[in-house]
Design an enzyme around this catalytic site. Structure first.
Site, short mmCIF file in Angstrom:
data_model
loop_
_atom_site.label_atom_id
_atom_site.label_comp_id
_atom_site.label_asym_id
_atom_site.label_seq_id
_atom_site.Cartn_x
_atom_site.Cartn_y
_atom_site.Cartn_z
N GLN A 101 -8.99 7.85 -3.82
CA GLN A 101 -8.87 8.45 -2.50
C GLN A 101 -9.09 9.95 -2.53
OE1 GLN A 101 -5.18 7.24 -0.62
NE2 GLN A 101 -5.39 5.15 -1.38
N HIS A 168 -3.16 8.36 -2.03
CA HIS A 168 -2.17 8.86 -1.07
C HIS A 168 -2.00 10.38 -1.10
CE1 HIS A 168 0.01 4.71 -0.63
NE2 HIS A 168 -1.31 4.63 -0.56
N GLU A 261 2.29 2.69 10.76
CA GLU A 261 3.20 3.31 11.72
C GLU A 261 2.52 4.38 12.57
OE1 GLU A 261 7.08 3.05 8.70
OE2 GLU A 261 6.53 4.96 9.63
N TYR A 282 3.66 -4.80 -2.23
CA TYR A 282 2.44 -5.55 -2.52
C TYR A 282 2.71 -6.84 -3.28
CZ TYR A 282 -0.07 -1.42 -0.97
OH TYR A 282 -0.56 -0.39 -0.22
#
Length: 388
Positions: A101, A168, A261, A282
């Site tokens: 990421q 993240h 969210e 997970y």
């Protein structure tokens, strides 16, 4: 299925953040079935879609005062895009730690860009012993030059601590409507517990002055053992932040396995991760819901199954007057553009427009068009206007 007292929508259960991101999520989502909702996806065409340009792994965009755009590519490129799609690469872009990421992230204009020419950029840099973390910097951009260049670059914020892994980072940037404060989303870096650790800024939203100084009225400024820059905590992977017309800050973030969210961000608020979530781990192990721990702020909307959100705006234009005040969120796994409506009863998903590709970013143009960036190689910049 967890029992939710929130607005729940259905999506394709593919909880990876991108084709190369979050191996845990990819394994969790593989082979799961597609589900449908009574309200989505919308099978009509409420807008005309025009392709303007294409990129390799685009991540963020913002508009210049003259209507041109800045677009980042994750591997470490910044482009100025003309109104008809011309591309001019910007020189002196920082070297990024690319992978998973990680890489080049957000780009926003300084509130005084018209006079200062300053822009704010986020990216991932390497640390010692195979660690890495996000940074935010300000730099001057001469957008009128034949060969535009970033100059006088200064890093004003660092993700702390740098840790192993490539997930993240979040590193989303937004200014308060008055231009006085800079908010930065800092992901939990897939390390869970740091989201509740006040000695670091992982899993937090931080609030700074534009030059990187910390405001003394931050909620934890004088609290021993807490970083003074922290504005809120208990977040996971923040991939969108925006202010609404009332000046309130919102963020969206990816849940673990489901439980994405949309949060109204409160000063000093704790949003509970990893102690509570509307999703599960997970490996299938349960995580208590927010309603089991009322001391934690619950999301205004949660999605089970996942939409894998990315990008967030509050629409205020004239092209789509019926959507004024709505939030729009890009969907990665859901390959959709999601509209969220608000009323006295709260917030809910109102419509989901199937886009056929993973949507990485959403912005509103100066004339009221909605612009989206597709994710991945060949990701297109699309302009959405009212149907003819």
């Amino acid at each position: 299925m967890k029992n939710l007292g929130l607005s729940i929508s259905s999506a394709i259960i593919l909880v990876a953040c991108s084709n190369s991101e979050d191996a845990q999520a990819t394994r969790a989502g593989a082979g799961e079935a597609e589900t449908t909702s009574t309200i989505s996806p919308v099978d009509r065409e409420p807008f005309k879609t025009s392709e303007i340009a294409s990129f390799d792994e685009p991540w963020a965009m913002t508009f210049l005062p003259d209507g041109r755009m800045l677009v980042t590519e994750k591997a470490g490129k910044l482009f100025i895009i003309g109104t008809e799609g011309s591309k001019t690469e910007v020189n002196n872009v920082p070297e990024v730690d690319y992978g998973g990421q990680g890489g080049f992230g957000d780009v926003v204009l300084a509130p005084d860009f018209a006079t200062s020419g300053n822009v704010y950029l986020s990216w991932v840099e390497p640390g010692e012993n195979d660690t890495r973390g996000a940074v935010v910097a300000m730099a001057r951009l001469d957008a009128t030059a034949t060969e535009p260049t970033l100059e006088n670059m200064k890093i004003i914020w660092n993700q702390n601590p740098k840790v192993t892994g490539k997930g993240h980072y979040s590193h989303r940037i937004v200014f308060s409507p008055d231009g006085e404060y800079l908010f930065i989303g800092s992901g939990d870096r897939q390390k869970f517990d740091p989201a509740q650790d006040m000695t670091g800024n992982l899993g937090k939203i931080v609030r700074l002055y534009p030059d990187g100084r910390v405001p003394k009225d931050n909620p934890f400024y004088d609290k021993e053992g807490s970083l003074p820059e922290i504005w809120s905590l208990g977040h996971r992977n923040i991939l969108g932040m925006a202010f609404d017309s009332e000046g309130r800050l919102w963020n969206q973030e990816m849940g673990p396995r489901d439980g994405d969210e949309l949060n109204l961000v409160q000063r000093g608020g704790n949003y509970g991760y990893p102690i509570v979530s509307e999703g599960v781990h997970y490996d299938g192990k349960d995580i208590p819901n927010h309603d089991t721990r009322p001391e934690f702020a619950a999301p205004k909307v949660a999605w089970v199954p996942t939409i894998a959100p990315s990008g967030l705006i509050f629409y205020s234009g004239e092209m789509f007057p019926g959507w004024n005040g709505s939030a729009f969120i890009g969907g990665l796994a859901s390959e959709a553009l999601i509209r969220v409506s608000f009323d006295d009863a709260g917030a809910k998903e109102a419509e989901r427009f199937a886009m056929g590709r993973r949507i990485r970013e959403v912005e509103q143009g100066p004339e009221g068009a909605i612009w989206v960036l597709e994710d991945g190689e060949g990701g297109r910049l699309l302009k959405l206007t009212p149907p003819e």
